[in-house]
Design an enzyme around this catalytic site. Sequence first.
Site, mmCIF file in Angstrom:
data_model
loop_
_atom_site.group_PDB
_atom_site.id
_atom_site.type_symbol
_atom_site.label_atom_id
_atom_site.label_comp_id
_atom_site.label_asym_id
_atom_site.label_seq_id
_atom_site.Cartn_x
_atom_site.Cartn_y
_atom_site.Cartn_z
ATOM 1 N N LYS A 174 -39.634 -21.140 -19.388
ATOM 2 C CA LYS A 174 -38.275 -21.478 -19.900
ATOM 3 C C LYS A 174 -38.664 -21.474 -21.153
ATOM 4 O O LYS A 174 -38.697 -22.227 -21.903
ATOM 5 C CB LYS A 174 -38.274 -22.848 -19.314
ATOM 6 C CG LYS A 174 -36.386 -23.295 -19.133
ATOM 7 C CD LYS A 174 -35.488 -23.500 -19.962
ATOM 8 C CE LYS A 174 -35.871 -24.465 -21.188
ATOM 9 N NZ LYS A 174 -34.634 -24.844 -22.340
ATOM 10 N N GLY A 226 -42.715 -28.301 -28.645
ATOM 11 C CA GLY A 226 -41.394 -28.728 -28.727
ATOM 12 C C GLY A 226 -41.115 -30.188 -29.707
ATOM 13 O O GLY A 226 -42.439 -30.932 -30.374
ATOM 14 N N SER A 227 -40.405 -31.192 -29.428
ATOM 15 C CA SER A 227 -40.178 -31.722 -30.084
ATOM 16 C C SER A 227 -40.754 -32.974 -29.792
ATOM 17 O O SER A 227 -41.722 -33.318 -28.471
ATOM 18 C CB SER A 227 -38.848 -32.332 -29.976
ATOM 19 O OG SER A 227 -37.959 -33.338 -28.778
ATOM 20 N N VAL A 230 -39.745 -34.859 -26.134
ATOM 21 C CA VAL A 230 -39.733 -35.138 -25.456
ATOM 22 C C VAL A 230 -40.951 -34.177 -24.583
ATOM 23 O O VAL A 230 -41.441 -34.539 -23.401
ATOM 24 C CB VAL A 230 -38.718 -32.849 -25.190
ATOM 25 C CG1 VAL A 230 -39.045 -32.184 -23.858
ATOM 26 C CG2 VAL A 230 -37.140 -32.854 -25.124
ATOM 27 N N GLY A 231 -42.328 -33.749 -25.650
ATOM 28 C CA GLY A 231 -42.704 -33.755 -24.897
ATOM 29 C C GLY A 231 -43.279 -35.324 -25.051
ATOM 30 O O GLY A 231 -44.425 -35.571 -23.404
ATOM 31 N N GLU A 249 -47.612 -29.238 -27.767
ATOM 32 C CA GLU A 249 -47.531 -29.330 -28.972
ATOM 33 C C GLU A 249 -46.172 -29.238 -29.886
ATOM 34 O O GLU A 249 -45.232 -29.069 -29.114
ATOM 35 C CB GLU A 249 -47.958 -27.659 -29.789
ATOM 36 C CG GLU A 249 -48.639 -27.553 -30.678
ATOM 37 C CD GLU A 249 -47.852 -26.913 -31.635
ATOM 38 O OE1 GLU A 249 -47.756 -26.128 -33.133
ATOM 39 O OE2 GLU A 249 -47.056 -25.734 -31.087
ATOM 40 N N CYS A 283 -43.713 -27.351 -36.792
ATOM 41 C CA CYS A 283 -44.734 -28.123 -36.966
ATOM 42 C C CYS A 283 -45.208 -28.448 -37.401
ATOM 43 O O CYS A 283 -45.976 -29.743 -38.244
ATOM 44 C CB CYS A 283 -45.232 -28.012 -35.694
ATOM 45 S SG CYS A 283 -45.919 -26.253 -35.250
#
Length: 323
Positions: A174, A226-227, A230-231, A249, A283
């Site tokens: 995705k 990602g953020s 959300v992680g 990550e 990141c």
Amino acid sequence: MVDINKQYVDGEWIAGSGSRTFASENPATGETLGEFRRGTPADVDRAVEAAADAFGPWRERSRIDRAEYLWDVYRELRERTDELGEIVTRECGKEISEGRADVVEAAHMVEWAAGDARHPNGDVVPSEIAAKDAYMRRKPRGVVGCITPWNFPVAIPFWHMAVTLVEGNTVVFKPAEQTPLCAQIIAEMFEDAGLPDGVFNMVQGFGDAGEAIVEHDAVSTVLFTGSAEVGQQIQDALGGVPGKRAACEMGGKNAVVITEHADLDIAVHSAVMSSFKTTGQRCVSAERLIVHTDVYDAFKERFIEVAESVAVGDPLDEGTFMG
């Protein structure tokens, strides 16, 4: 402009169960690059089922056999570096040398994963009984959900998927909704390589598609970049599920430390690069500069001078430093 595109599931391009679409736009110009079909949880179900069905035959192949498909992808990445690098820049906005570097990094990752397939692997462990051999053998886990961000839209998907596939897992991918065109091309590369149906699947879309991957009972592992927000949600969702794993990550709060003994020529340019490359949106970008009081004034003056010279502009222009 790319016409409305579909999901790639079980070796086929399908419209899916939803009718909603979304556009990919060049952030520098507002140009529409393509229209894409928004995947639904039902599309995710179909993709996961295909990946689960393909897992058994795929895991039975040797690592070397599985890696042969990746070598085809590697060659296509190399052949299309300039073309795909420009698409990266047009779709995510970072300047053109970084767009090309994104593709080169993806090729390096595939090269490493496919090459590693021919290396011996495994561990022999000492046993308390002299006549007994003890060893560890690594085995694939099953269906892996790969959820990736927009800022490295070619490199990071291959960080996730190259080793995953060589090691015998199957994939439901995705990509970020901001960079669907890059993901479309990745899916086409896997199709060109002739991967068996269901080994690689892609569902375009938004957070509801990602959530469906995370929560699906048949997904054994989730790889997410990602953020932090959300992680953390993914980790919370999987924390109480036996046998299910997530590797997340996420963004950092990174610092560059300048000591009193630092070479300020190196320190200033390193700090500017770390702060402003990739438009400051990666990141590992520096968000803080921690400077020793003895060199603070000199560092500050030189940092401002270099930062003010940063060329911001059209990311397709070779002279642009920050898109």
